[in-house]
Design a protein around this motif. Structure first.
Motif, PDB file in Angstrom:
ATOM      1  N   LEU A  11      13.382 -40.938   2.487  1.00 33.96           N
ATOM      2  CA  LEU A  11      13.078 -39.927   1.475  1.00 33.96           C
ATOM      3  C   LEU A  11      13.582 -40.319   0.093  1.00 33.96           C
ATOM      4  O   LEU A  11      12.955 -39.985  -0.917  1.00 33.96           O
ATOM      5  N   ALA A  12      14.707 -41.034   0.027  1.00 30.81           N
ATOM      6  CA  ALA A  12      15.350 -41.297  -1.261  1.00 30.81           C
ATOM      7  C   ALA A  12      14.950 -42.623  -1.878  1.00 30.81           C
ATOM      8  O   ALA A  12      14.917 -42.757  -3.102  1.00 30.81           O
ATOM      9  N   ASP A  13      14.634 -43.608  -1.037  1.00 29.73           N
ATOM     10  CA  ASP A  13      14.445 -44.976  -1.531  1.00 29.73           C
ATOM     11  C   ASP A  13      12.965 -45.308  -1.603  1.00 29.73           C
ATOM     12  O   ASP A  13      12.250 -45.230  -0.605  1.00 29.73           O
ATOM     13  N   SER A  14      12.499 -45.680  -2.779  1.00 27.01           N
ATOM     14  CA  SER A  14      11.077 -46.006  -2.920  1.00 27.01           C
ATOM     15  C   SER A  14      10.726 -47.330  -2.265  1.00 27.01           C
ATOM     16  O   SER A  14       9.567 -47.567  -1.924  1.00 27.01           O
ATOM     17  N   ARG A  15      11.726 -48.203  -2.072  1.00 29.16           N
ATOM     18  CA  ARG A  15      11.460 -49.508  -1.452  1.00 29.16           C
ATOM     19  C   ARG A  15      12.516 -49.801  -0.392  1.00 29.16           C
ATOM     20  O   ARG A  15      13.363 -50.688  -0.558  1.00 29.16           O
ATOM     21  N   PRO A  16      12.497 -49.091   0.709  1.00 28.65           N
ATOM     22  CA  PRO A  16      13.564 -49.256   1.712  1.00 28.65           C
ATOM     23  C   PRO A  16      13.561 -50.612   2.401  1.00 28.65           C
ATOM     24  O   PRO A  16      14.570 -50.998   2.983  1.00 28.65           O
ATOM     25  N   ALA A  17      12.444 -51.337   2.379  1.00 27.72           N
ATOM     26  CA  ALA A  17      12.394 -52.636   3.058  1.00 27.72           C
ATOM     27  C   ALA A  17      12.981 -53.758   2.196  1.00 27.72           C
ATOM     28  O   ALA A  17      13.151 -54.868   2.665  1.00 27.72           O
TER      29      ALA A  17
END
Length: 582
Positions: A222-228
């Motif tokens: 939910l918070a991170d636009s680029r979790p990968a």
């Protein structure tokens, strides 16, 4: 080949399992893609580590993993398919093969809505509840240990190498059980501090630890636009400093959901849901009450993929480490600004990223040079939606739910309110779709094909710009006839076996080729003379026997009907390779 470092070359055979290639390796095992009787599987082989010489412990871990998996049978948990020993004596376990993305990759590639993310986590909570009822703890929940299957979008929990179960023997001499630091509950670090001088002290992993790791995964999606992306991130398990509310990092997240995530990540385990069944119920109830603000991507696709700096070529991007959301304009100003934009743009397309109230412009932005329209025009009237259950309503919203008429038999009759063009334009996209506005649409943002996709199409697939391929748009339905598409939903297309394919397609996109993408609905802004257009944009492809590759491929077709937020179109069509869209 030594017993300490097992490597199975492509083409080798282990008890009838034909090795295709290595999928990955870790401290305790190496995983291979294998085939048997024409079906793919994953083969996990125990790896004896040179540094520690713990061949007995590694073997014991594989025995425990096989034992754990034999206790489980759930659609959202990886399934066991066999076990045995390789010629070197290393134990192996055979698992179902899941062709999918990790949770982080899925978030970046598919831009799921907040509602879709919640739906996935309800299923994960259900799988954990099933697991815990049987005395099994995973102990290494994290984004890479959950796959989203490409064929149907189902989440699958994988990698039980750190799992344990009731009465299982301890396999470590460390104070904490095996796991990943970022996903450990803060009470584990507190335990280490309090027992630093007690060499025999062992932390007892609990359901509350599993719930915390679950919360870390949800927070990051939910918070991170680029979790990968591999980069430093704020620690969510600092015992002394709780993380900022997820809504403070990403203003798109509804307040009620932000508060739920905050409770799941509480420093105090007693404040978290009492068990994973309670967690599942809370998430499910929350999902059922979710409204229109949940039906948009957690982050605008431009925030995830654009290489431009924040504020250029798109809406302002909220930094992932921002402690508080930017201040919003007052409701009156926001409503006036929205009407100005709508009228000045003459009913231009609404983007998915624009479904939420607009953020104020950056301080450095210059005022518009065009003259504002006549503000004496009447404001749009409150909207009437067909059903509160369909899109929900946020308290204090100016969007009003209908009060249906009641027939003499006591049954509600159809709501008679009609929707004007101005009212449609003033609605959020989800509300407009639910209301049946003829000009509403979910459209992909304009894009230039990424360099990686261009290279894959040119060098590996040997596709050329404007190549045309015929395919079934959604392989869940028959090729012939019309089907209903839900705008924004994922579809998997396939090239069918049939007569009529031209030689070029048979060479570079033969029958069995699978396309992965999303469906969109557009009005006639593309200049189509035959009415509204259905667009399917595919961004991945998998040819028979080959790996999946990124692509830019678009299918345009006529939308024959519009109902309940869905559009009807032909399921067999011809698409074309593009270098940009539109």
């Amino acid at each position: 080949m030594t017993a300490n470092l097992l490597r199975l070359p492509s083409g080798s055979v282990v008890d009838g399992w034909h090795v295709s290639r290595e999928l990955g390796n870790g401290g305790f095992a190496v995983v291979y893609l294998v085939e048997k009787n024409g079906k793919p599987y994953s083969l996990k082989v125990a790896r004896h580590r040179d540094a520690s010489g713990d061949d007995k412990q590694t073997h014991a871990r594989m025995v425990r993993e096989a034992t754990t998996l034999l206790m489980l049978d759930h659609p959202n948990i990886i399934r066991h398919r066999g076990y045995g020993y390789a010629e070197t004596g290393n134990m192996y376990v055979v698992l179902e093969y899941v062709d999918g993305w990790t949770l982080a990759e899925w978030k970046e590639r598919k831009h799921p809505t907040i509602h879709e993310i919640l739906r996935v986590f309800v299923k994960l909570a259900s799988a954990l509840s099933y697991m815990h009822e049987r005395g099994v703890l995973h102990r290494d929940l994290k984004l890479v240990n959950v796959l989203i299957r490409k064929s149907d979008g189902e989440p699958i929990i994988i990698d039980f190498g750190c799992a344990t179960y009731t009465l299982a023997e301890d396999l470590t001499e460390e104070g904490l059980p095996p796991g990943t630091e970022r996903f450990r509950a803060p009470e584990q670090f507190k335990f280490l501090r309090e027992h630093k001088n007690e060499h025999r002290a062992r932390y007892a992993f609990k359901v509350a630890d599993e719930i915390f790791a679950f919360g870390v995964m949800l927070y990051e999606l939910l918070a991170d636009s680029r979790p990968a992306e591999h980069r430093p991130r704020i620690a969510l398990n600092n015992p002394m400093m709780p993380p900022p509310p997820v809504r403070g990092v990403n203003p798109r997240i509804p307040l009620a959901l932000s508060e739920l995530v905050e409770r799941i990540l509480s420093r105090d385990p007693s404040q978290r849901p009492v068990d994973t069944e309670a967690l599942r119920r809370e998430l499910e109830e929350h999902l059922e009450r979710s409204g229109a603000e949940y039906m948009v991507p957690a982050h605008a696709p431009s925030e995830q993929w654009s290489s431009e700096p924040s504020g250029v070529g798109g809406p302002p991007v909220v930094p992932s480490n921002s402690p508080t959301p930017p201040k919003r304009a007052s409701s009156a100003l926001a409503a006036g600004a929205a009407l100005v934009v709508v009228l000045a743009a003459a009913m231009t397309f609404w983007r998915v990223s624009g479904d939420l109230p607009s953020l104020p412009p950056p301080p450095h932005s210059s005022p518009p040079t065009t003259s504002p329209p006549d503000m004496s025009l009447p404001s749009p009237a409150p909207m009437v939606l067909p059903s509160a259950a369909d899109v929900g309503q946020k308290e204090g919203s100016t969007v009003k739910m209908p009060t249906p008429e009641v027939s003499s038999q006591g049954r509600p009759t159809r709501v008679r309110n009609k929707v004007s063009a101005v009212e449609c334009a003033a609605l959020s996209l989800v509300a407009a779709l639910a209301t049946g506005c003829p000009s509403s649409q979910i459209r992909p943002e304009s894009f230039t094909c990424p360099a990686g996709a261009v290279a894959a199409m040119e060098d590996e697939l040997h596709w050329r710009e404007a190549d045309e391929f015929a395919l079934t748009l959604d392989d869940r339905h028959d090729r012939e006839g019309k089907i209903w598409f839900t705008p924004g939903s994922e579809v998997v297309g396939v090239v069918p076996k049939m007569k009529g394919h031209d030689r070029r397609q048979l060479e570079v996109a033969p029958p069995g080729t699978r396309f992965y993408g999303k469906a969109y609905y557009l009005s006639d802004k593309l200049g189509r003379a035959d009415g509204p257009a259905l667009v399917v944009r595919y961004d991945r492809v998998k040819l028979p026997g080959q790996d999946e590759r990124p692509i830019c491929f678009v299918v345009e077709g006529t939308a024959f009907a519009f109902k309940d937020g869905r559009v009807q179109g032909q399921n067999f069509n011809v698409g074309y390779v593009v270098d940009r869209w539109p």
